[in-house]
Design a protein around this motif. Structure first.
Motif, PDB file in Angstrom:
ATOM      1  N   ALA A 207     165.549 -24.114  51.150  1.00 32.03           N
ATOM      2  CA  ALA A 207     164.947 -25.173  51.942  1.00 32.03           C
ATOM      3  C   ALA A 207     165.769 -25.394  53.193  1.00 32.03           C
ATOM      4  CB  ALA A 207     164.871 -26.469  51.126  1.00 32.03           C
ATOM      5  N   GLU A 209     166.940 -28.178  53.964  1.00 28.39           N
ATOM      6  CA  GLU A 209     168.005 -29.077  53.511  1.00 28.39           C
ATOM      7  C   GLU A 209     169.199 -28.329  52.939  1.00 28.39           C
ATOM      8  OE1 GLU A 209     164.195 -31.471  53.424  1.00 28.39           O
ATOM      9  OE2 GLU A 209     164.805 -29.424  52.943  1.00 28.39           O
ATOM     10  N   THR A 210     168.991 -27.108  52.419  1.00 33.21           N
ATOM     11  CA  THR A 210     170.069 -26.335  51.792  1.00 33.21           C
ATOM     12  C   THR A 210     170.562 -25.202  52.691  1.00 33.21           C
ATOM     13  OG1 THR A 210     168.502 -24.823  50.722  1.00 33.21           O
ATOM     14  CG2 THR A 210     169.125 -26.804  49.500  1.00 33.21           C
ATOM     15  N   TRP A 285     170.995 -33.469  45.836  1.00 31.20           N
ATOM     16  CA  TRP A 285     169.746 -33.602  46.598  1.00 31.20           C
ATOM     17  C   TRP A 285     168.577 -33.276  45.695  1.00 31.20           C
ATOM     18  CZ3 TRP A 285     166.685 -29.151  48.260  1.00 31.20           C
ATOM     19  CH2 TRP A 285     165.543 -29.524  48.989  1.00 31.20           C
ATOM     20  N   ARG A 286     167.584 -34.161  45.651  1.00 28.87           N
ATOM     21  CA  ARG A 286     166.374 -33.948  44.858  1.00 28.87           C
ATOM     22  C   ARG A 286     165.318 -33.312  45.745  1.00 28.87           C
ATOM     23  NH1 ARG A 286     169.442 -37.731  43.332  1.00 28.87           N
ATOM     24  NH2 ARG A 286     169.850 -38.129  41.122  1.00 28.87           N
ATOM     25  N   SER A 287     164.865 -32.154  45.350  1.00 30.60           N
ATOM     26  CA  SER A 287     164.067 -31.309  46.230  1.00 30.60           C
ATOM     27  C   SER A 287     162.607 -31.715  46.369  1.00 30.60           C
ATOM     28  CB  SER A 287     164.106 -29.862  45.725  1.00 30.60           C
ATOM     29  OG  SER A 287     163.405 -29.762  44.495  1.00 30.60           O
ATOM     30  N   ASP A 289     160.506 -30.449  44.279  1.00 33.38           N
ATOM     31  CA  ASP A 289     159.855 -29.341  43.579  1.00 33.38           C
ATOM     32  C   ASP A 289     160.070 -29.501  42.080  1.00 33.38           C
ATOM     33  OD1 ASP A 289     158.904 -27.516  45.752  1.00 33.38           O
ATOM     34  OD2 ASP A 289     161.024 -27.593  46.289  1.00 33.38           O
ATOM     35  N   ARG A 307     154.975 -28.465  43.729  1.00 32.25           N
ATOM     36  CA  ARG A 307     155.497 -29.636  44.416  1.00 32.25           C
ATOM     37  C   ARG A 307     155.140 -30.907  43.648  1.00 32.25           C
ATOM     38  NH1 ARG A 307     159.231 -29.971  48.224  1.00 32.25           N
ATOM     39  NH2 ARG A 307     158.201 -31.837  48.987  1.00 32.25           N
TER      40      ARG A 307
END
Length: 429
Positions: A207, A209-210, A285-287, A289, A307
């Motif tokens: 992601a 975010e990552t 972090w909560r994705s 998914d 999702r």
């Protein structure tokens, strides 16, 4: 205080912005890479110490946000990917990196960034070239290092499907030492075709975010028939929360998130911080998914379920539309229906809570008089034996239905389209 530089990327020549990007980072600035339709943002009053990038994210929720990724995080991501390759017997300093993905998104930025860090050749593949597999093959064969250097490629499933449909595209894919495929669910039908042709896919997950890839499956395991997206890279911790959400912890998570307001400026309220925190106090972090982890804790295998923000709750059952889309596309191919695209959306239902509505786009031949309606009846019949919560309540033709170039669905956009359609007496598109 750091400065924000905003650089426009030309889809036909995205790396015209690469030199300016490197120069801005060298000055310690933050950089936002703009796509053709992106609007420059009002510069925030303050940015953390740079250098870094503001990268667009949003996923299937349709909510546009910007992640703040320090450039050191991109370095860590490239290094972790290099170590993952080394474990497979590939030397990251002796490869060629092929890249057909948009430079302004993390999916297209990171192949280039890896090549920079590994000091290897990077080849940009234009959208026009990707649509002509024969020309792509011919250009690739002109390189003197075609047979001597392992070639790495990143694709989304939509691109993979187009290449697999052409003999020249198949030959080009077969020449790759490794093909990361991510950004959306890999349909079973594409996976089976790739295995039958000996194409070395490495399904992966990551992601913005990552800083891109955090989980990947080796080509060997893929060819052996293993499902899922593999195990985490060596700098990643994973866990599944009580609600089924995948959580990630690592040293390359974005340091925060901005959500632009409606007029394109950066939303700043005196009662709230400018940057929303990404992680909890323990660094997770909560994705968003839904996922399943299997196997030993040291090397868990990850399977993505869909999702959470796209899931619906129908009659007490949680349903993931993405899984149903893949299932219906595969079933349509088996019976020869010319289905081009299908999208499942959840709508409110007083009895069930939510029910599914489906948007359908056919191949051009299906637009002959009466053909589309006949095809739709046959398509509906394929869902007759599905679970009640999975069976769509309504179906609509939509000739304009399409995912993004990255193969993702802008579900908020199509929910708005559906609402407008059903306000006008349910007429099909």
């Amino acid at each position: 205080m750091s400065t924000l530089d905003q650089l426009r990327c030309d889809p036909c020549d995205p790396f015209a912005a690469a030199g300016a990007l490197l120069a801005a980072l060298e000055r310690g600035n933050w950089v936002r890479l703009l796509g053709p339709q992106d609007v420059p943002l009002e510069a925030p009053k303050a940015l953390p110490a740079g250098p870094g990038l503001l990268l667009s994210t949003g996923g299937s929720s349709g909510s546009r946000q910007l992640c703040l990724q320090p450039s050191i995080h991109l370095d860590r991501s490239a290094a972790a990917t290099g170590r993952w390759l080394h474990a497979l017997g590939l030397n990251a300093s002796q490869v060629i990196v092929w890249n057909p993905l948009p430079f302004q998104h993390v999916s297209g930025l990171m192949p280039w960034w890896r090549a920079q860090q590994w000091n290897v050749a990077h080849v940009w593949l234009s959208p026009a070239l990707m649509k002509s597999p024969q020309a792509l093959l011919e250009e690739s064969c002109q390189r003197s290092d075609w047979d001597s250097m392992p070639m790495l490629l990143s694709l989304v499933p939509t691109q993979l499907g187009r290449l697999l449909a052409d003999p020249a595209g198949v030959r080009w894919l077969q020449a790759m030492a490794l093909i990361w495929v991510g950004g959306a669910a890999l349909p079973d039908e594409l996976a089976e075709r790739a295995r039958a042709l000996g194409i070395k896919l490495a399904p992966c997950y990551g992601a913005t975010e990552t800083a891109a890839m955090v989980v990947a499956q080796s080509p060997e395991r893929f060819l052996d028939g293993e499902e899922g997206v593999g195990e985490p890279l060596d700098d990643i911790e994973l866990r599944v929360e009580g609600n089924g959400a995948l959580a990630v912890r690592c040293r390359r998570l974005a340091i925060g998130r901005w959500k632009p307001d409606g007029d394109g400026s950066l939303a700043e309220r005196s009662t709230e911080p400018s940057v929303s925190p990404l992680t909890d106090v323990d660094g997770w972090w909560r994705s968003g998914d839904a996922a399943r982890l299997q196997g030993p804790a040291s090397t868990p295998q990850l399977t993505l379920l869909g999702r959470l923000d796209g899931a619906i709750h129908s009659g007490g059952v949680t349903v993931f539309p993405e899984q149903l889309e893949v299932r219906l596309m595969a079933a349509a191919r088996e019976v020869g229906l010319p289905l081009k695209a299908v999208l499942f959306l959840g709508v409110h239902d007083p009895e069930w809570g939510e029910r599914l509505v489906v948007l359908v786009r056919w191949q051009d031949a299906a637009h002959l008089p009466g053909a589309a309606d006949a095809f739709l009846l046959r398509l509906k019949a394929l869902t007759d034996r599905w679970l009640p919560a999975e069976r769509p309540q309504r179906w609509h033709h939509c000739a304009e239905l399409a995912s993004t170039n990255a193969g993702k669905w802008e579900r908020a956009r199509w929910r708005a389209w559906l609402k407008d359609l059903e306000r006008s007496d349910g007429a099909d598109c």
